[in-house]
Design a protein around this motif. Structure first.
Motif, short mmCIF file in Angstrom:
data_model
loop_
_atom_site.label_atom_id
_atom_site.label_comp_id
_atom_site.label_asym_id
_atom_site.label_seq_id
_atom_site.Cartn_x
_atom_site.Cartn_y
_atom_site.Cartn_z
N UNK A 331 -13.60 -2.01 14.97
CA UNK A 331 -14.92 -1.66 15.47
C UNK A 331 -15.87 -1.37 14.32
N UNK A 332 -15.31 -0.81 13.21
CA UNK A 332 -16.15 -0.48 12.06
C UNK A 332 -16.48 -1.74 11.25
N UNK A 333 -15.96 -2.88 11.69
CA UNK A 333 -16.31 -4.12 11.02
C UNK A 333 -15.38 -4.49 9.88
N UNK A 334 -14.19 -3.88 9.84
CA UNK A 334 -13.23 -4.20 8.79
C UNK A 334 -12.06 -4.95 9.39
N UNK A 335 -11.40 -5.80 8.60
CA UNK A 335 -10.25 -6.53 9.14
C UNK A 335 -9.09 -5.59 9.43
N UNK A 336 -8.25 -5.96 10.38
CA UNK A 336 -7.17 -5.08 10.82
C UNK A 336 -6.09 -4.95 9.74
N UNK A 337 -6.07 -5.89 8.80
CA UNK A 337 -5.05 -5.82 7.73
C UNK A 337 -5.27 -4.63 6.81
N UNK A 338 -6.38 -3.91 7.02
CA UNK A 338 -6.62 -2.69 6.26
C UNK A 338 -5.43 -1.74 6.39
N UNK A 339 -4.71 -1.86 7.52
CA UNK A 339 -3.51 -1.05 7.73
C UNK A 339 -2.56 -1.16 6.53
N UNK A 340 -2.45 -2.38 5.99
CA UNK A 340 -1.56 -2.58 4.84
C UNK A 340 -2.01 -1.75 3.64
N UNK A 341 -3.32 -1.56 3.55
CA UNK A 341 -3.85 -0.72 2.48
C UNK A 341 -3.30 0.69 2.59
N UNK A 342 -3.29 1.18 3.84
CA UNK A 342 -2.72 2.51 4.06
C UNK A 342 -1.27 2.53 3.61
N UNK A 343 -0.50 1.55 4.07
CA UNK A 343 0.92 1.50 3.71
C UNK A 343 1.10 1.59 2.21
N UNK A 344 0.41 0.70 1.52
CA UNK A 344 0.62 0.59 0.07
C UNK A 344 0.21 1.85 -0.65
N UNK A 345 -1.00 2.33 -0.37
CA UNK A 345 -1.46 3.47 -1.17
C UNK A 345 -0.70 4.74 -0.82
N UNK A 346 -0.31 4.88 0.45
CA UNK A 346 0.45 6.08 0.79
C UNK A 346 1.84 6.02 0.17
N UNK A 347 2.47 4.86 0.23
CA UNK A 347 3.80 4.74 -0.39
C UNK A 347 3.73 5.07 -1.87
N UNK A 348 2.69 4.58 -2.52
CA UNK A 348 2.52 4.84 -3.95
C UNK A 348 2.53 6.35 -4.23
N UNK A 349 1.74 7.06 -3.47
CA UNK A 349 1.65 8.50 -3.75
C UNK A 349 2.88 9.26 -3.27
N UNK A 350 3.52 8.77 -2.21
CA UNK A 350 4.72 9.44 -1.74
C UNK A 350 5.83 9.31 -2.77
N UNK A 351 5.93 8.12 -3.37
CA UNK A 351 6.96 7.94 -4.40
C UNK A 351 6.62 8.79 -5.62
N UNK A 352 5.33 8.92 -5.90
CA UNK A 352 4.92 9.80 -6.99
C UNK A 352 5.35 11.23 -6.67
N UNK A 353 5.23 11.58 -5.40
CA UNK A 353 5.61 12.94 -4.99
C UNK A 353 7.09 13.18 -5.26
N UNK A 354 7.91 12.13 -5.05
CA UNK A 354 9.34 12.28 -5.33
C UNK A 354 9.56 12.69 -6.77
N UNK A 355 8.72 12.13 -7.65
CA UNK A 355 8.80 12.48 -9.07
C UNK A 355 8.52 13.97 -9.26
N UNK A 356 7.50 14.44 -8.56
CA UNK A 356 7.14 15.85 -8.75
C UNK A 356 8.15 16.79 -8.09
N UNK A 357 8.97 16.24 -7.21
CA UNK A 357 10.03 17.05 -6.64
C UNK A 357 11.09 17.34 -7.70
N UNK A 358 11.27 16.40 -8.61
CA UNK A 358 12.33 16.54 -9.60
C UNK A 358 11.83 17.12 -10.93
#
Lengths: 367, 528
Positions: A331-358
């Protein structure tokens, strides 16, 4: 002139971070991931706060949206829980997508072969076949992870095995299982009535959700949960040992190949189950584009949930909400594949978080 | 002669895994003169490598004076700029396995334009000039043998034509012929007025090649032997080796341990012409045969790095035996699965604690790793495990806030207690004796814990176990063993009865000097 004016040191944490701290670290990483995507939205002239609010509102506070969220949650939870098992043993399975697809193929194969079996027999048979084929698709990954010369090839192999699965579907729906009334669409005919999983009327929430929740509970109870520091089963204990220190595990006589095989069978099998549920409970046809990356999103779901079944329930709900609220993105005029952007960037930071756990970072300014 | 390098009051500490501080260099002062070869001697962990590493990173405190000027060396590159070439010991960290020899040496080149062909030419010239043998500059490192890799590392240090050359255990993987070549190279460099520091724990080599010798122990300088004393040693190498061995191992003040005389039990472990390779693929255990009986402690003495680790690791199949046989209770167990070997009543206290402990897991989880599979079925017998682990923590007085605290939070001594408690309490199958392998079990422990561990080993002996004790600590070997076998360069070069062995006779063998005393024992051991 002295160039070094700051000293930064990485230090191993003496103790594991407390539960609260680990939750905070993960939530922060989630926020950072959303922040990066927000920046991209801004560049596109879209107000990210408004968009996030709308996604959230639609996904959880509209009747249609909530039903859709729960329906999307079924495969994500199933895949995510399955993936968490090998991940805990430090075995990387990034091929859940392929295991999901072959599960769907197995479901279609059984459904088209025995259309006249009563549903109470046919549907369990489809799940069994989906689990078996999904597991079969995952076994080579375990072997490549463990066997001498191939060490480290598991990541590549598990990823590459996605494509034969996908192409197999393309072949099947263009060949033997082509829909005769499909008007040239690449899809199979509608699944026979007996093979369709019962849906909550008016929604796409199918009964598979009970199976998935039951499996989640079983994995939590038998493999993950500890009482007095001791898990219920030997397998649960061995997975922990191998995941924390594979060398010590091997030295104590734990057979890594056995652990890799069992965890990969669980993981591949559950991705296969998700595939069965998706085609027999939701789409009711086999199509090449049935998955839309659920298998990959499952990786993020598992990590964001801290590889803990209870956490994964929450993270799968979150991602299911993103998928269900995805209409708002369009509805906001963006392609639905933007979902993949969420996947990628969140995974990136979540894996970074694993580093900060250790590790923790210490720094001081040099005089 | 002029002093070219002086390291003054150097201190360097590391935080140990337990959070405890390890003082690897404790106020060390070391001088190097122009045109001399200076040997640094000491056991593993004495602080030799740490000392020379202070030339390419800052020490905690202390000063480095080069040609009369105080310098600060922050990196290997700084060291190079100041004319210090270092051949490091840990080749896995200094050579890039997937790159060729030329590419590895290219990393030393200065300037923006790099020319592989020029480097290759320079390497070929240097190989001839320094007589380092045949090496193809285009060969990848991983294809080379351990000895060849060492020569590449030496070449890397030499190719910049430094004034000061530091060689950290350059001969550990070389054949005798290559060692000869290296030594004549060192002589040549010396004649050119360069200074060489050579780190070794081979006493004979040290005496032969060097002008002065500094002995380190526990991070401190024990003694620096000047030219006159080293010259005297060269005349009587045997006596010199004995003297050095004593300096290296030292004497610890310990209470006497009670050792009862016991009737020897049946043969538990026997090896026959056992051959094992090290990580580099070099054979470091050369046809070793020995046997251990119940109620007996066989001490394997030797300076660390003579194949002891590979020997014991092959017995539990942490490492593949490449030849020969291992018999346990008369049955061949060579290269059987680890679990099968352990289930037959083999306990192992390894020196490598990384493989013995899972630091992130609780004390309880670490203790139960040897017991959780004792009951059949898929489930862990939780009640039994709680009882067992709580019992072990109490009996071995492991100081931990709770059984659920991660091992990482424990001190080094208590971590070792976890391993000892776990391995010493295992039950052998009915009617058989436990085989206990202890590899430097008291390494890095304080006096009280050391005493405790040694007492526990003696208790095991009294209880009927066969104990194979590997230790580079001579005191430990002398106080605990019934029989003493000495390992040198992968061979057992002598076996002594503990009642007749002296510190001197063992120390001499450790230095590779075979006297007459040893032959009797060896025959006796192989005959059975």
């Amino acid at each position: 002139m002295k160039l070094r004016f700051i000293e930064i040191k990485m230090k191993k944490r003496g103790e594991k971070p407390t539960f609260m701290l680990s939750v905070i670290i993960r939530l922060l990483s989630l926020a950072m991931g959303l922040g990066v995507v927000a920046a991209l939205f801004l560049l596109q002239g879209v107000n990210p706060l408004l968009l996030y609010f709308n996604i959230f509102r639609v996904a959880f506070f509209t009747q249609y949206g909530l039903a859709e969220t729960l329906s999307r949650m079924i495969p994500l939870l199933c895949i995510g829980i399955g993936l968490s098992v090998p991940f805990r043993a430090k075995i990387d399975n990034i091929g859940a997508e392929g295991q999901f697809l072959v599960g769907a193929i197995a479901a279609a194969g059984v459904a088209f072969s025995f259309p006249d079996l009563p549903a109470v027999l046919l549907i369990p048979l489809m799940f069994a076949a989906g689990f078996a084929l999904g597991a079969l698709w995952a076994i080579p990954v375990a072997i490549f992870r463990v066997m001498g010369k191939f060490k480290g090839a598991d990541v590549v192999l598990s990823f590459l095995m996605v494509f034969p699965a996908y192409l197999l579907i393309v072949y099947l729906v263009n060949g033997p299982w082509k829909d005769p009334e499909g008007w040239g669409f690449t899809q199979s005919p509608l699944f026979p009535v007996n093979s369709q999983i019962w849906q909550l009327p008016g929604t796409r929430i199918h009964l598979t959700i009970l199976l998935v929740l039951a499996l989640t509970f079983l994995i939590h109870y038998y493999l993950v949960r500890t009482k007095e520091g001791i898990p219920e089963t030997k397998l649960g204990y061995e997975i922990n040992v191998v995941g924390e220190n594979p060398e010590a595990g091997a030295a104590a006589g734990i057979n890594f190949l056995k652990i890799a095989l069992i965890t990969m069978i669980i993981s591949g099998g559950m991705a296969g189950l998700a595939g069965v549920g998706e085609v027999a409970g939701n789409l009711l046809r086999l199509r090449p584009e049935i998955s839309t990356g659920l298998g990959f999103t499952g990786i993020v779901v598992a990590w964001l949930g801290g590889l803990n079944p209870l956490g994964i329930i929450l993270s799968s709900l979150f991602f299911a909400g993103l998928l269900a609220g995805g209409v708002e993105i369009q509805m906001a005029g963006l392609p639905v594949t933007v979902i993949d952007l969420f996947n990628g960037s969140i995974l990136f930071f979540v894996l970074l978080a694993e580093f900060f756990m250790r590790f923790k970072i210490e720094w001081r300014i040099l005089k | 002669m002029v002093t070219v390098l002086k390291m003054q009051n150097i201190c360097k500490s590391f935080v140990g895994e337990g959070g405890g501080e390890i003082r690897a260099n404790d106020n060390i002062t070391f001088t190097l003169k122009r045109g001399e070869v200076h040997a640094l001697l000491g056991e593993n962990g004495a602080g030799k490598s740490t000392l020379v590493m202070n030339l390419c990173r800052e020490p905690d405190s202390g000063t480095v004076i080069l040609n009369g000027e105080k310098v600060e060396l922050h990196s290997p590159r700084d060291a190079l700029k100041h004319g210090i070439g270092i051949a490091y010991q840990d080749l896995s960290r200094t050579l890039v396995e997937r790159h060729t020899i030329a590419e590895n040496i290219l990393s030393l080149a200065t300037g923006f334009l790099l020319s592989p062909s020029a480097i290759e030419e320079a390497i070929r010239e240097a190989l001839v000039e320094y007589d380092l043998g045949e090496l193809d500059p285009q060969m990848s490192i991983w294809k080379l043998s351990g000895g060849e890799k060492q020569r590449v590392e030496i070449l890397k240090a030499l190719i910049t034509n430094p004034d000061i050359l530091i060689l950290d255990e350059p001969t550990s993987m070389q054949t005798p012929l290559e060692v000869e070549r290296l030594f004549s190279l060192i002589e040549t460099l010396k004649a050119q007025g360069k200074s060489v520091v050579i780190i070794t724990h081979h006493l004979g080599e040290a005496i032969r090649i060097s002008n002065r010798i500094t002995v380190l122990r526990g991070g401190k300088v024990v003694d620096t032997l000047d030219e006159v004393r080293v010259e005297a040693m060269k005349k009587e190498p045997e006596k010199g080796a004995r003297e050095l061995a004593q300096l290296m191992v030292g004497r610890e003040v310990l209470y006497d341990l009670e050792r009862k005389g016991l009737q020897e039990g049946p043969i538990v472990l026997a090896t026959q012409d056992l051959r094992v390779n090290n990580d580099m693929g070099v054979q470091v255990v050369n046809s070793v045969s020995f046997k251990v009986r119940g109620n007996q402690i066989l001490g394997i003495a030797g300076v660390a790095g003579n194949g002891q680790r590979e020997l014991v690791e092959s017995i539990v199949h942490w490492r593949e035996a490449t030849g020969g046989n291992i018999h346990l209770h008369g049955e061949v167990i060579t290269n059987k699965p680890i679990k099968e070997i352990r289930d037959r009543g083999v306990s192992f206290v390894p020196e490598n604690r990384k493989k013995a402990l899972i630091l992130n897991m609780s004390v309880r989880a670490n203790l139960m790793i040897s017991y959780y599979a004792d009951t059949p079925g898929l489930f862990v017998d939780r009640e039994a495990m709680i009882k067992k682990t709580d019992g072990l923590i109490k009996r071995f007085s492991i100081e931990t806030p709770s059984p659920l605290a991660p091992v990482r939070s424990l001190s080094g001594g208590n971590r070792q207690k976890v391993v000892v408690a776990r391995e010493l309490s295992r039950q052998p199958p009915k009617g058989e004796q436990l085989l206990l392998i202890a590899e430097n079990p008291t390494f890095g422990l304080d006096v009280a814990t050391t005493q405790f561990v040694r007492q526990e080993l003696l208790k095991m002996r009294t209880a009927g176990a066969a104990v194979l004790l590997v230790s580079s600590d001579l005191t430990e070997i002398m106080t605990l063993s019934d029989m003493i076998a000495v390992m040198y360069k992968g061979k057992i070069i002598g076996v002594l009865d503990a009642s007749s062995a002296t510190r001197e006779s063992v120390g001499l063998l450790m230095g590779g000097v075979v006297g007459e005393t040893s032959n009797v024992g060896e025959d006796e051991l192989i005959e059975a």
